[in-house]
Each structure stands twice: as structure tokens, then as C-alpha cells.
Design an enzyme around this catalytic site. Sequence first.
Site, PDB file in Angstrom:
ATOM      1  N   HIS A  32       5.314  -4.354  -3.319  1.00  0.00           N
ATOM      2  CA  HIS A  32       5.307  -2.805  -2.905  1.00  0.00           C
ATOM      3  C   HIS A  32       5.304  -3.439  -1.339  1.00  0.00           C
ATOM      4  O   HIS A  32       5.055  -3.722  -0.684  1.00  0.00           O
ATOM      5  CB  HIS A  32       3.581  -2.748  -3.147  1.00  0.00           C
ATOM      6  CG  HIS A  32       3.424  -2.079  -2.924  1.00  0.00           C
ATOM      7  ND1 HIS A  32       1.973  -2.102  -1.914  1.00  0.00           N
ATOM      8  CD2 HIS A  32       3.217  -0.406  -2.662  1.00  0.00           C
ATOM      9  CE1 HIS A  32       2.038   0.136  -1.182  1.00  0.00           C
ATOM     10  NE2 HIS A  32       2.644   0.648  -2.347  1.00  0.00           N
ATOM     11  N   HIS A 106       5.206   0.240   7.690  1.00  0.00           N
ATOM     12  CA  HIS A 106       4.376   0.858   7.274  1.00  0.00           C
ATOM     13  C   HIS A 106       2.836   0.041   7.729  1.00  0.00           C
ATOM     14  O   HIS A 106       2.334  -0.584   8.094  1.00  0.00           O
ATOM     15  CB  HIS A 106       3.823  -0.776   5.743  1.00  0.00           C
ATOM     16  CG  HIS A 106       3.153  -0.599   5.389  1.00  0.00           C
ATOM     17  ND1 HIS A 106       2.171  -1.398   5.086  1.00  0.00           N
ATOM     18  CD2 HIS A 106       2.308   0.835   4.665  1.00  0.00           C
ATOM     19  CE1 HIS A 106       0.669  -0.655   3.548  1.00  0.00           C
ATOM     20  NE2 HIS A 106       1.063   0.965   3.405  1.00  0.00           N
TER      21      HIS A 106
END
Length: 306
Positions: A32, A106
Site C-alpha cells: 500500500h 504520500h
Amino acid sequence: MGEMESFSDWMSSLNEKLTKIPLSQLAIPGSHDSMAYNLDVNSSVLEPKKLKALDTVLFRAILRPIVKKWGTAQVKTISEQLDAGVRYFDLRVAGKPESSDLFFYHGLYTTMTVKEGMTELETWLRKHSKEVVILAFSHFKEMADSQHNDLTSFLKEHFKTKLCPKTQVPSLKDCWENGYQVILSYENSCVHDDSVLWPQIEYWWADNSDPKEVILFLNSQKQKGRPEGLFVAGLNLTFDGNDMLLYLMKSLKEETTAAYPQLLDWVKEQHQGPDKEGINIIAGDFVGVNSFVQDVIQLNRAENGS
């Protein structure tokens, strides 16, 4: 311990029966926020919204290290993740106003460009010709339509005949016979219908920071039955901007590490296969540092005592 065992070629050494079923019926380990291991502490904050608003000259020096600590979701490079056995990659891409390159992100941008990351991946695939990866490009930010066209053109040119066309989900045997090594999912409407760009892959995301709640959510999704084709059970904890400011001394790694024993207990109870309860891809954070990848791959060996 599994530390000595390499999973760099686990697909090619599967039981023959398992090489003839669709990839959607295999247990496949994924990462992820796959590229969130080289976040640039000097880049601007892209998310969460609350913290993006605080990314001013005044707060920058304090804020960005916090975002990096909570945004860093992996510690292994893409090659190391591949060596560890990871075969699904969650790739989030953003444009940068001051650059013509595209980056992963991210919270912050990565220092690595998308082209550099994909070049490293393609180099690895050439050395492991029977391994197949699923690349899920999604969550695009700050990108114009022309950049989507450029990126998809680059990916098609880069992986060429390794790209598996989106007819039906292939088995490993299908891939080996045709030289396919990449299933490329691209979640954006501005990209025209294309024979090698697969649609978005369903991702079960609990959006919760409590491992018990994540497991409850995944079990409730399983009760609804499996989606058509490839799908991902997200075994990742989610923290928002409030959490990050609340737990200044903690990090995503610390919280995830503490939760992993519970999460791995859930993994070990799963099975692959075509039935309603069967899982497919399971994606986690900080892959390759514990038995997560191995535990997922192991689910394929348990099938009918094979």
C-alpha cells in the site's frame, strides 16, 4: 525463520494446478502506498488538507518532518519489495508545478520520479521472466490531461509486449505463454479506452486507525461476496491530520508495527480460490520487514493440501 527464504520467484515455483487458475483466485501480496519510502522532506505538502493549509513559511520546518513521519508507509525500495515477493503496487502520482517530471507521493512528493521507479521495476522484471506484477495507478493530483496522455504513452512504450491486454484475468500459464508480466490498471477517465489499460481495481479500504476495526471491515466486505476480477483487501491503518498533530512523537511505522500481530492473525485465517470467502490481493504497509508477504504467499500452498 523465513528471513533466509527468498520469494523473488515464488510465482514460477507454484504448484502447477495453481498456475492454471486466474490471477484473481491466487493470494497475492501487495504494498500500500508502495513508493512512500523516499519522501522528500523539502517538498510541499499535498495532503491531508488540514496540514496542507499549514504548510506556510512559518510552519514548514516543523510540519514537513511530521508529514514525512506519518507519510512514510514503506521502508523497502521497489526492487527490495519485488525480491521480498510483493506483486501488487499501489502507485499514486502527482505533477509538480515547478517540474516537467511526475512524482509519486504520500503526503509529500517522493524524490524519485515515476520514470525512474518504472525503469527500476522493468529492469527487475527482465531478470525474473516468470513473475507477474499488477500496477495500480490512481489518486492522481495536480495533473493535466496532457500529462495523463504522456504518462500512459510512456508506460506503454516502456513495458511494450510485457503488458497484458484487458480481456479476462489471465492465469500465470497464460502470462508465461504470451510473455506478459504487467497488468496495468489506470484509474482516470481522461484516458481513452485502451487495450492494455485495465480499469480501477477494487480496493477495500477501512479508513480506520484501529486494527480491530480494519479486520471487522474486511470481514464485512467478504460477507458481501467477492468482486469480479482482481480485488485488494487493504490491511493498512489510516491516520488523519488530527491524529498526526495529536501524536507528534509517534509515527505510522510505530503504530503499524504494533498492530501487525493482529493483522497477521487475520491473514493466516484466509484462503485463496473462487468461492465467496476467498481473498485475492492483500496489501499492507512496511512490507518485507516481517512475515506479512510470506504469510500471504503461504495461503496458496495450503490449498487442498497441495
